[in-house]
Design a protein around this motif. Sequence first.
Motif, mmCIF file in Angstrom:
data_model
loop_
_atom_site.group_PDB
_atom_site.id
_atom_site.type_symbol
_atom_site.label_atom_id
_atom_site.label_comp_id
_atom_site.label_asym_id
_atom_site.label_seq_id
_atom_site.Cartn_x
_atom_site.Cartn_y
_atom_site.Cartn_z
ATOM 1 N N ALA A 255 -2.690 42.577 -24.451
ATOM 2 C CA ALA A 255 -3.733 43.310 -25.185
ATOM 3 C C ALA A 255 -3.903 42.777 -26.602
ATOM 4 O O ALA A 255 -5.033 42.655 -27.110
ATOM 5 C CB ALA A 255 -3.392 44.793 -25.219
ATOM 6 N N LEU A 256 -2.809 42.427 -27.246
ATOM 7 C CA LEU A 256 -2.868 41.993 -28.641
ATOM 8 C C LEU A 256 -3.368 40.565 -28.803
ATOM 9 O O LEU A 256 -3.702 40.151 -29.918
ATOM 10 C CB LEU A 256 -1.481 42.130 -29.280
ATOM 11 N N THR A 257 -3.456 39.806 -27.709
ATOM 12 C CA THR A 257 -4.006 38.446 -27.818
ATOM 13 C C THR A 257 -5.455 38.463 -28.293
ATOM 14 O O THR A 257 -5.951 37.456 -28.804
ATOM 15 C CB THR A 257 -3.940 37.697 -26.469
ATOM 16 N N PHE B 269 -6.417 39.621 -30.869
ATOM 17 C CA PHE B 269 -6.388 39.471 -32.323
ATOM 18 C C PHE B 269 -5.740 38.148 -32.742
ATOM 19 O O PHE B 269 -5.372 37.979 -33.895
ATOM 20 C CB PHE B 269 -5.659 40.665 -32.946
ATOM 21 N N ASP B 270 -5.613 37.220 -31.794
ATOM 22 C CA ASP B 270 -5.129 35.861 -32.073
ATOM 23 C C ASP B 270 -3.762 35.909 -32.751
ATOM 24 O O ASP B 270 -3.604 35.537 -33.918
ATOM 25 C CB ASP B 270 -6.145 35.120 -32.938
ATOM 26 N N ILE B 271 -2.755 36.335 -31.990
ATOM 27 C CA ILE B 271 -1.409 36.513 -32.519
ATOM 28 C C ILE B 271 -0.700 35.159 -32.665
ATOM 29 O O ILE B 271 -0.666 34.359 -31.727
ATOM 30 C CB ILE B 271 -0.594 37.446 -31.590
ATOM 31 N N ASP B 272 -0.104 34.932 -33.826
ATOM 32 C CA ASP B 272 0.639 33.693 -34.078
ATOM 33 C C ASP B 272 1.893 33.656 -33.218
ATOM 34 O O ASP B 272 2.163 32.669 -32.539
ATOM 35 C CB ASP B 272 0.989 33.607 -35.565
ATOM 36 N N TYR B 273 2.702 34.722 -33.279
ATOM 37 C CA TYR B 273 3.861 34.850 -32.405
ATOM 38 C C TYR B 273 4.321 36.298 -32.355
ATOM 39 O O TYR B 273 3.942 37.115 -33.200
ATOM 40 C CB TYR B 273 5.010 33.919 -32.794
ATOM 41 N N ALA B 274 5.105 36.594 -31.334
ATOM 42 C CA ALA B 274 5.715 37.916 -31.176
ATOM 43 C C ALA B 274 7.207 37.786 -31.407
ATOM 44 O O ALA B 274 7.884 37.010 -30.734
ATOM 45 C CB ALA B 274 5.436 38.481 -29.788
ATOM 46 N N GLU B 275 7.728 38.561 -32.351
ATOM 47 C CA GLU B 275 9.141 38.490 -32.702
ATOM 48 C C GLU B 275 9.951 39.522 -31.911
ATOM 49 O O GLU B 275 9.629 40.713 -31.936
ATOM 50 C CB GLU B 275 9.293 38.733 -34.203
ATOM 51 N N GLN B 276 10.948 39.036 -31.204
ATOM 52 C CA GLN B 276 11.913 39.848 -30.454
ATOM 53 C C GLN B 276 11.250 41.014 -29.712
ATOM 54 O O GLN B 276 11.540 42.182 -29.955
ATOM 55 C CB GLN B 276 12.998 40.376 -31.393
ATOM 56 N N PRO B 277 10.365 40.705 -28.753
ATOM 57 C CA PRO B 277 9.715 41.795 -28.011
ATOM 58 C C PRO B 277 10.691 42.617 -27.177
ATOM 59 O O PRO B 277 10.468 43.816 -26.970
ATOM 60 C CB PRO B 277 8.699 41.063 -27.128
ATOM 61 N N LEU C 167 13.621 37.942 -22.929
ATOM 62 C CA LEU C 167 12.731 37.081 -23.714
ATOM 63 C C LEU C 167 12.203 35.930 -22.869
ATOM 64 O O LEU C 167 11.013 35.595 -22.924
ATOM 65 C CB LEU C 167 13.472 36.522 -24.933
ATOM 66 N N ALA C 168 13.094 35.325 -22.080
ATOM 67 C CA ALA C 168 12.683 34.216 -21.224
ATOM 68 C C ALA C 168 11.638 34.667 -20.206
ATOM 69 O O ALA C 168 10.665 33.942 -19.934
ATOM 70 C CB ALA C 168 13.901 33.631 -20.514
ATOM 71 N N GLU C 169 11.821 35.861 -19.660
ATOM 72 C CA GLU C 169 10.872 36.380 -18.668
ATOM 73 C C GLU C 169 9.510 36.642 -19.300
ATOM 74 O O GLU C 169 8.459 36.318 -18.722
ATOM 75 C CB GLU C 169 11.431 37.647 -18.027
ATOM 76 N N VAL C 170 9.513 37.240 -20.484
ATOM 77 C CA VAL C 170 8.247 37.497 -21.180
ATOM 78 C C VAL C 170 7.551 36.187 -21.519
ATOM 79 O O VAL C 170 6.342 36.032 -21.304
ATOM 80 C CB VAL C 170 8.491 38.327 -22.459
ATOM 81 N N ARG C 171 8.315 35.240 -22.020
ATOM 82 C CA ARG C 171 7.737 33.938 -22.387
ATOM 83 C C ARG C 171 7.109 33.263 -21.176
ATOM 84 O O ARG C 171 5.993 32.710 -21.254
ATOM 85 C CB ARG C 171 8.815 33.054 -23.003
ATOM 86 N N ALA C 172 7.791 33.305 -20.038
ATOM 87 C CA ALA C 172 7.251 32.696 -18.823
ATOM 88 C C ALA C 172 6.017 33.436 -18.329
ATOM 89 O O ALA C 172 5.041 32.819 -17.886
ATOM 90 C CB ALA C 172 8.328 32.677 -17.739
ATOM 91 N N SER C 173 6.032 34.761 -18.424
ATOM 92 C CA SER C 173 4.907 35.568 -17.933
ATOM 93 C C SER C 173 3.647 35.332 -18.746
ATOM 94 O O SER C 173 2.536 35.370 -18.211
ATOM 95 C CB SER C 173 5.267 37.054 -17.968
ATOM 96 N N LEU C 174 3.817 35.082 -20.033
ATOM 97 C CA LEU C 174 2.652 34.898 -20.889
ATOM 98 C C LEU C 174 2.127 33.466 -20.867
ATOM 99 O O LEU C 174 1.065 33.186 -21.429
ATOM 100 C CB LEU C 174 3.000 35.301 -22.329
ATOM 101 N N SER C 175 2.865 32.574 -20.233
ATOM 102 C CA SER C 175 2.416 31.194 -19.989
ATOM 103 C C SER C 175 1.864 30.508 -21.232
ATOM 104 O O SER C 175 0.810 29.861 -21.202
ATOM 105 C CB SER C 175 1.348 31.183 -18.883
ATOM 106 N N GLY C 176 2.555 30.674 -22.350
ATOM 107 C CA GLY C 176 2.152 29.971 -23.555
ATOM 108 C C GLY C 176 1.023 30.589 -24.332
ATOM 109 O O GLY C 176 0.571 30.017 -25.337
ATOM 110 N N THR C 177 0.519 31.761 -23.929
ATOM 111 C CA THR C 177 -0.588 32.380 -24.667
ATOM 112 C C THR C 177 -0.118 33.003 -25.981
ATOM 113 O O THR C 177 -0.901 33.126 -26.921
ATOM 114 C CB THR C 177 -1.282 33.454 -23.815
ATOM 115 N N VAL C 178 1.135 33.423 -26.032
ATOM 116 C CA VAL C 178 1.732 33.955 -27.261
ATOM 117 C C VAL C 178 3.122 33.340 -27.414
ATOM 118 O O VAL C 178 3.933 33.408 -26.481
ATOM 119 C CB VAL C 178 1.856 35.497 -27.221
ATOM 120 N N ARG C 179 3.385 32.757 -28.566
ATOM 121 C CA ARG C 179 4.722 32.218 -28.807
ATOM 122 C C ARG C 179 5.727 33.354 -28.989
ATOM 123 O O ARG C 179 5.383 34.427 -29.503
ATOM 124 C CB ARG C 179 4.731 31.324 -30.043
#
Length: 335
Positions: free
Chosen positions: A160-162, A164-172, A179-191
């Motif tokens: 949802a927050l993409t 607003f063009d998010i630079d990165y998400a810190e410690q979701p 963290l690894a699962e979230v990173r893989a799920s977002l496929s590079g759309t949010v660092r």
Amino acid sequence: MSEFAAGLPPLAEVLDRARVVAIPTRTRFRGISVREAVIIDGPEGPTEFSPFPEYDDREAATWLAAALDFGWNAQPPARRDRIEVNATVPAVAAAEVPAILARFPGCTTAKVKVAERGQTLADDIARVRAVREAMGPAALVRVDANCGWTVDEAVTALTALTAFDIDYAEQPCATVAELAEVRASLSGTVRIAADESVRKASDPLEVARSGAADLLIIKAQPLGGVRRALALVEQAGLPVVISSALDTSVGIAMGVQLAAALPVGKLAGACGLGTVALLDGDVTRDSLVPVGGAIAVRRPALDAELLAQYRADPDRDTWWRDRVARCYALLRHGD
């Protein structure tokens, strides 16, 4: 923790040089309305010991090691004379965002707290939208969840927050695996940036080895000081952002020294070192606050009147001095 034992100054000297302060915050931040800290006037300059009260002695002892190193030892040479910093937006209502941003003049990057207990995703979206609207399309906007989401919540929220063009998400999320699962799920759309998975981990390099983050948030006090943090950055091999823990200007100076000493190419943008702007007081007349979006690399001089003005109550003074003594014993003798 006897690895810190070499070169420790005498405890009596540390306590004699220490002053405990309690400084109100301008806005409630991570549940804190008064920030307490031990300010120590070390031979190499003022230093700070300010782990949050809920941290146990073993975790807090590493913060003390950092404070003693900064106060008693010469620090690595600076490669920069100014450090760009981000605005920090607590979990306030969207209507309060412009007033918060006004405390960070010249900053073109903002970090926005999200996933606050008792709030909703709608609150987060409204706050991030307000930041984006206030700062304009060219600004960088980051979000920091402080481990507040599950994997599913993180993916839903960050998707949802993409908008607003998010630079990165810190410690979701809390764990490296999450963290690894979230990173893989977002496929590079949010660092994904790791903070607690570095500074609170028994193995701070695990998150880098596992490919769970794109960059690291590095804080000097929790990692045992500037030199130890620099060594970790070198081993991790990822870009970093240097941040603080709602410190006074004395603690911020340690973070600024770390950011200034980083090798060329390691610093991944504006640092989270502008948070003195969130305090309603300081221990120096020359606070380390953003000017033109940056902070000069320097150590501020303590002010005796301000130390007296913000002196902690006697019971809190005793509490902190006892904590210093316990943490010192851990550094000297280990478990």
